[in-house]
Design a protein around this motif. Structure first.
Motif, PDB file in Angstrom:
ATOM      1  N   ASN A 279      25.103  51.500  23.596  1.00  0.00           N
ATOM      2  CA  ASN A 279      25.999  52.598  23.239  1.00  0.00           C
ATOM      3  C   ASN A 279      26.939  52.219  22.092  1.00  0.00           C
ATOM      4  OD1 ASN A 279      26.366  55.301  23.958  1.00  0.00           O
ATOM      5  ND2 ASN A 279      28.294  54.862  25.014  1.00  0.00           N
ATOM      6  N   ASP A 280      26.735  51.010  21.509  1.00  0.00           N
ATOM      7  CA  ASP A 280      27.568  50.549  20.402  1.00  0.00           C
ATOM      8  C   ASP A 280      26.924  50.886  19.061  1.00  0.00           C
ATOM      9  OD1 ASP A 280      28.972  49.521  22.489  1.00  0.00           O
ATOM     10  OD2 ASP A 280      29.149  47.502  21.674  1.00  0.00           O
ATOM     11  N   THR A 281      27.727  50.878  18.016  1.00  0.00           N
ATOM     12  CA  THR A 281      27.186  51.075  16.667  1.00  0.00           C
ATOM     13  C   THR A 281      26.354  49.864  16.268  1.00  0.00           C
ATOM     14  OG1 THR A 281      29.206  50.178  15.705  1.00  0.00           O
ATOM     15  CG2 THR A 281      29.059  52.576  15.938  1.00  0.00           C
ATOM     16  N   TYR A 282      25.476  50.050  15.286  1.00  0.00           N
ATOM     17  CA  TYR A 282      24.519  48.999  14.927  1.00  0.00           C
ATOM     18  C   TYR A 282      24.717  48.542  13.484  1.00  0.00           C
ATOM     19  CZ  TYR A 282      22.009  52.942  12.794  1.00  0.00           C
ATOM     20  OH  TYR A 282      21.661  54.039  12.050  1.00  0.00           O
ATOM     21  N   GLU A 283      24.051  47.418  13.179  1.00  0.00           N
ATOM     22  CA  GLU A 283      24.087  46.852  11.836  1.00  0.00           C
ATOM     23  C   GLU A 283      22.764  46.150  11.565  1.00  0.00           C
ATOM     24  OE1 GLU A 283      27.127  43.873  11.623  1.00  0.00           O
ATOM     25  OE2 GLU A 283      26.436  42.839  13.435  1.00  0.00           O
ATOM     26  N   ARG A 284      22.487  45.936  10.277  1.00  0.00           N
ATOM     27  CA  ARG A 284      21.272  45.226   9.892  1.00  0.00           C
ATOM     28  C   ARG A 284      21.555  43.726   9.857  1.00  0.00           C
ATOM     29  NH1 ARG A 284      17.279  46.530   4.751  1.00  0.00           N
ATOM     30  NH2 ARG A 284      15.863  44.779   5.086  1.00  0.00           N
ATOM     31  N   VAL A 285      20.664  42.940  10.480  1.00  0.00           N
ATOM     32  CA  VAL A 285      20.889  41.499  10.585  1.00  0.00           C
ATOM     33  C   VAL A 285      19.582  40.731  10.372  1.00  0.00           C
ATOM     34  CG1 VAL A 285      22.822  41.749  12.181  1.00  0.00           C
ATOM     35  CG2 VAL A 285      20.493  41.508  13.087  1.00  0.00           C
ATOM     36  N   LEU A 286      19.732  39.426  10.241  1.00  0.00           N
ATOM     37  CA  LEU A 286      18.633  38.474  10.344  1.00  0.00           C
ATOM     38  C   LEU A 286      18.895  37.634  11.589  1.00  0.00           C
ATOM     39  CD1 LEU A 286      18.613  37.272   6.622  1.00  0.00           C
ATOM     40  CD2 LEU A 286      17.122  38.992   7.645  1.00  0.00           C
ATOM     41  N   LEU A 287      17.844  37.097  12.185  1.00  0.00           N
ATOM     42  CA  LEU A 287      17.995  36.272  13.383  1.00  0.00           C
ATOM     43  C   LEU A 287      17.652  34.833  13.052  1.00  0.00           C
ATOM     44  CD1 LEU A 287      16.371  38.591  16.086  1.00  0.00           C
ATOM     45  CD2 LEU A 287      18.800  38.231  15.631  1.00  0.00           C
ATOM     46  N   GLY A 288      18.553  33.924  13.400  1.00  0.00           N
ATOM     47  CA  GLY A 288      18.344  32.508  13.126  1.00  0.00           C
ATOM     48  C   GLY A 288      18.329  31.687  14.389  1.00  0.00           C
ATOM     49  N   GLY A 289      17.447  30.662  14.413  1.00  0.00           N
ATOM     50  CA  GLY A 289      17.380  29.735  15.534  1.00  0.00           C
ATOM     51  C   GLY A 289      18.299  28.547  15.341  1.00  0.00           C
ATOM     52  N   LEU A 290      18.351  27.694  16.375  1.00  0.00           N
ATOM     53  CA  LEU A 290      19.305  26.594  16.399  1.00  0.00           C
ATOM     54  C   LEU A 290      18.867  25.363  15.617  1.00  0.00           C
ATOM     55  CD1 LEU A 290      20.677  26.445  20.068  1.00  0.00           C
ATOM     56  CD2 LEU A 290      21.865  27.168  18.001  1.00  0.00           C
ATOM     57  N   THR A 291      17.602  25.256  15.264  1.00  0.00           N
ATOM     58  CA  THR A 291      17.185  24.034  14.573  1.00  0.00           C
ATOM     59  C   THR A 291      17.705  24.038  13.139  1.00  0.00           C
ATOM     60  OG1 THR A 291      15.106  24.848  13.598  1.00  0.00           O
ATOM     61  CG2 THR A 291      15.022  24.119  15.896  1.00  0.00           C
ATOM     62  N   CYS A 292      17.610  22.870  12.508  1.00  0.00           N
ATOM     63  CA  CYS A 292      18.037  22.750  11.109  1.00  0.00           C
ATOM     64  C   CYS A 292      16.901  23.076  10.153  1.00  0.00           C
ATOM     65  CB  CYS A 292      18.558  21.339  10.838  1.00  0.00           C
ATOM     66  SG  CYS A 292      17.326  20.050  11.139  1.00  0.00           S
ATOM     67  N   ASP A 293      15.812  23.654  10.670  1.00  0.00           N
ATOM     68  CA  ASP A 293      14.650  23.981   9.855  1.00  0.00           C
ATOM     69  C   ASP A 293      14.834  25.358   9.216  1.00  0.00           C
ATOM     70  OD1 ASP A 293      11.941  24.769   9.026  1.00  0.00           O
ATOM     71  OD2 ASP A 293      11.317  22.974  10.116  1.00  0.00           O
ATOM     72  N   SER A 294      14.604  25.440   7.926  1.00  0.00           N
ATOM     73  CA  SER A 294      14.788  26.715   7.230  1.00  0.00           C
ATOM     74  C   SER A 294      13.812  27.780   7.683  1.00  0.00           C
ATOM     75  CB  SER A 294      14.648  26.506   5.717  1.00  0.00           C
ATOM     76  OG  SER A 294      13.362  25.991   5.404  1.00  0.00           O
ATOM     77  N   ASP A 295      12.730  27.399   8.349  1.00  0.00           N
ATOM     78  CA  ASP A 295      11.743  28.367   8.835  1.00  0.00           C
ATOM     79  C   ASP A 295      12.048  28.887  10.234  1.00  0.00           C
ATOM     80  OD1 ASP A 295      10.115  28.349   6.569  1.00  0.00           O
ATOM     81  OD2 ASP A 295       9.051  26.556   7.243  1.00  0.00           O
ATOM     82  N   ASP A 296      13.131  28.453  10.833  1.00  0.00           N
ATOM     83  CA  ASP A 296      13.455  28.859  12.194  1.00  0.00           C
ATOM     84  C   ASP A 296      14.245  30.175  12.170  1.00  0.00           C
ATOM     85  OD1 ASP A 296      13.775  28.965  14.893  1.00  0.00           O
ATOM     86  OD2 ASP A 296      15.063  27.204  15.057  1.00  0.00           O
ATOM     87  N   TYR A 297      13.530  31.251  11.879  1.00  0.00           N
ATOM     88  CA  TYR A 297      14.181  32.558  11.816  1.00  0.00           C
ATOM     89  C   TYR A 297      13.179  33.648  12.180  1.00  0.00           C
ATOM     90  CZ  TYR A 297      11.717  33.190   7.361  1.00  0.00           C
ATOM     91  OH  TYR A 297      10.736  33.306   6.398  1.00  0.00           O
ATOM     92  N   TYR A 298      13.705  34.841  12.416  1.00  0.00           N
ATOM     93  CA  TYR A 298      12.877  36.019  12.692  1.00  0.00           C
ATOM     94  C   TYR A 298      13.467  37.159  11.883  1.00  0.00           C
ATOM     95  CZ  TYR A 298      10.061  39.291  15.485  1.00  0.00           C
ATOM     96  OH  TYR A 298       9.153  40.225  15.907  1.00  0.00           O
ATOM     97  N   ASN A 299      12.657  37.737  10.996  1.00  0.00           N
ATOM     98  CA  ASN A 299      13.187  38.808  10.142  1.00  0.00           C
ATOM     99  C   ASN A 299      12.189  39.932  10.002  1.00  0.00           C
ATOM    100  OD1 ASN A 299      11.270  37.910   8.337  1.00  0.00           O
ATOM    101  ND2 ASN A 299      12.693  37.447   6.688  1.00  0.00           N
ATOM    102  N   SER A 300      12.383  40.780   9.012  1.00  0.00           N
ATOM    103  CA  SER A 300      11.560  41.979   8.877  1.00  0.00           C
ATOM    104  C   SER A 300      10.103  41.653   8.561  1.00  0.00           C
ATOM    105  CB  SER A 300      12.133  42.885   7.789  1.00  0.00           C
ATOM    106  OG  SER A 300      12.213  42.206   6.547  1.00  0.00           O
ATOM    107  N   GLU A 301       9.830  40.449   8.053  1.00  0.00           N
ATOM    108  CA  GLU A 301       8.434  40.093   7.767  1.00  0.00           C
ATOM    109  C   GLU A 301       7.626  40.042   9.050  1.00  0.00           C
ATOM    110  OE1 GLU A 301       5.852  36.619   5.459  1.00  0.00           O
ATOM    111  OE2 GLU A 301       8.014  36.462   5.621  1.00  0.00           O
ATOM    112  N   GLN A 302       8.209  39.468  10.101  1.00  0.00           N
ATOM    113  CA  GLN A 302       7.532  39.442  11.384  1.00  0.00           C
ATOM    114  C   GLN A 302       7.728  40.749  12.156  1.00  0.00           C
ATOM    115  OE1 GLN A 302       9.716  37.063  10.338  1.00  0.00           O
ATOM    116  NE2 GLN A 302       9.163  35.035  11.067  1.00  0.00           N
ATOM    117  N   ASN A 303       8.871  41.363  12.003  1.00  0.00           N
ATOM    118  CA  ASN A 303       9.240  42.491  12.849  1.00  0.00           C
ATOM    119  C   ASN A 303       8.758  43.841  12.328  1.00  0.00           C
ATOM    120  OD1 ASN A 303      10.722  43.041  15.336  1.00  0.00           O
ATOM    121  ND2 ASN A 303      12.048  44.294  14.054  1.00  0.00           N
ATOM    122  N   LEU A 304       8.081  43.856  11.178  1.00  0.00           N
ATOM    123  CA  LEU A 304       7.545  45.066  10.557  1.00  0.00           C
ATOM    124  C   LEU A 304       8.645  45.910   9.926  1.00  0.00           C
ATOM    125  CD1 LEU A 304       4.944  46.634   9.984  1.00  0.00           C
ATOM    126  CD2 LEU A 304       5.276  47.879  12.109  1.00  0.00           C
TER     127      LEU A 304
END
Length: 465
Positions: free
Chosen positions: A364-389
């Protein structure tokens, strides 16, 4: 003005859906399970498996094949096999084999699992064990032991010419076999023909040379598998047509051939926009097989399928907490989760695989556009629109109101690839994993399958203890 997260989901997708609804607190329910209650009880990060969905999908597929065979007066039988490589866990096997199905193996240790299932009466002598994969010493020995100990419904599928001789050296007496077709890959693939199996043009000559007069083996099955899965494309129907020509030519010379294994590859839901007509595909496959066999004047084969991801994929999910938000520039906001995508959902990192991703609370809250990052120090540890369509939108970050997010239909391959109980990138611990079931009255019951990994567990693996 529609600015709430619920509004966004509702105007973008058809919502609610069969497995996703909301409760009165605007928290997400998955198969009517309150995910926030799971978080309150078990914490996060959290992995869960909803066991009834395994049986649900098995029986859906059985129903589609039954109806298609009745419609087309198809004379053969249908055998549903579970492809173990999707998830080898005992809780998966226990649920799957409540449904009178069969099993497909791909490596040596699979046979040890089969023997355990037999010993504990999860499967029996009537269960077919279809042995796929490239076979060498240990796998060959284990298959031979299974057959020699009396499990006559074991069918080794020949992947290369040498395997037949290796099997005959170990197996006592006559035994059934299958042959795998090396199908051609889609034109966009990096290679032309599958590395698995024997080429279309070589199968009948191989039968004549090595099997036709061989008193030790009986050819029962032709195996056909498409790497991209069962999809309504010109490529799939063309490869199926070529397979049926091989079957017909082989059947004319081999009266014992009575089964066609059309492999696995049913897709699973990876988006709220997912649209796949399973019933139509099954109906058309059965129709095409019957037409081809009638025209070729040969008996229709029994049909085997090997559904792995379809069996188990839609049963599981993962829940994470957004720990912090980092504003890295004027456009990009990074929501940092309390785990790692590389650790817990490795396919998002390795092959850009998409999973359904939704907020668990604060709809029920307002929304925003984000990227999701994981805890590792690896630059590939993320989930974004490329995977999420689509771009990722979530309820706005508020450190006073914790946000939890869920990834769904993650039940296939993730624990095997990520490594259950082992070492993970940057030593990010493996999350707690719970099993969810229902009793005969529909009452939900949960149990912990594995606790979150501790430092002592990791240090022991590394040799410090």
């Amino acid at each position: 003005m529609n600015t709430k997260y619920y509004d966004l989901i509702n105007q973008t997708f058809y919502f609610p859906q069969e497995e996703f609804t909301l409760n009165n607190d605007n928290n997400l329910l998955f198969h009517n399970i309150d995910l926030m209650k799971l978080v309150e009880q078990y914490g996060s990060p959290l992995k869960f498996t909803y066991l009834p969905q395994i049986s649900n999908n098995i029986n859906r597929a059985k129903g589609w094949f039954r109806k298609a065979m009745e419609k087309h007066n198809y004379p053969g039988n249908y055998y549903y096999c579970y492809c173990t490589k999707s998830s080898h866990f005992e809780y998966v096997m226990n649920e799957a084999f409540k449904n009178n199905i069969h099993i497909e193996t791909s490596s040596a240790f699979d046979i040890n699992i089969v023997e355990n299932l037999l010993e504990n009466n999860k499967i029996n002598k009537d269960t077919y064990v279809v042995c796929n994969g490239f076979k060498r010493d240990q796998y060959i020995s284990n298959i031979a032991r299974l057959i020699n100990n009396g499990h006559k419904n074991t069918i080794p599928v020949i992947d290369n010419y040498e395997e037949l001789d290796l099997l005959q050296e170990k197996i006592e007496g006559k035994f059934p076999i299958g042959i795998r077709i090396a199908s051609e890959e889609e034109p966009k693939f990096e290679f032309y023909t599958s590395r698995l199996g024997i080429g279309y043009k070589n199968i009948v000559p191989f039968y004549r040379k090595a099997i036709q007069e061989n008193k030790n083996v009986e050819l029962k099955m032709l195996h056909f598998f498409i790497n991209t899965g069962i999809r309504d494309t010109a490529y799939y129907w063309n490869e199926l047509s070529k397979c049926l020509k091989v079957y017909i030519n082989l059947k004319r010379e081999c009266p014992t051939l009575d089964s066609l294994n059309i492999g696995g590859g049913f897709p699973i839901k990876n988006s709220l926009t997912f649209d796949y007509d399973y019933a139509y595909m099954v109906d058309e496959i059965i129709n095409q097989i019957k037409i081809a066999c009638d025209e070729g004047e040969v008996d229709c084969p029994n049909i085997y399928t090997e559904f792995g991801s379809f069996t188990v994929g839609e049963s599981a999910g993962a829940i994470y907490k957004v720990l912090y938000q980092k504003q890295q520039n004027d456009r990009e906001k990074w929501n940092m989760i309390d785990s790692s995508f590389i650790t817990t959902l490795p396919d998002t990192w390795a092959i850009n695989k998409r999973f359904i991703m939704l907020a668990v609370n604060r709809w029920n809250d307002t929304y925003e556009r984000v990227l999701l990052g994981g805890l590792t120090c690896d630059s590939d540890d993320y989930y974004n629109s490329e995977q999420n369509l689509n771009a990722i939108y979530l309820p706005k970050y508020n450190k006073e109101k914790p946000l939890y997010i869920g990834f769904f239909n993650t039940g296939a391959y993730q624990e095997s690839i990520g490594g259950q109980g082992g070492l993970h990138h940057c030593l990010i611990p493996q999350p707690k994993h719970i099993l969810i079931d229902r009793d005969e009255n529909g009452i939900i019951a949960t149990e912990v399958f594995s606790e979150q990994q501790q430092a002592e567990d990791v240090l022991k693996i590394l040799g410090y203890k």
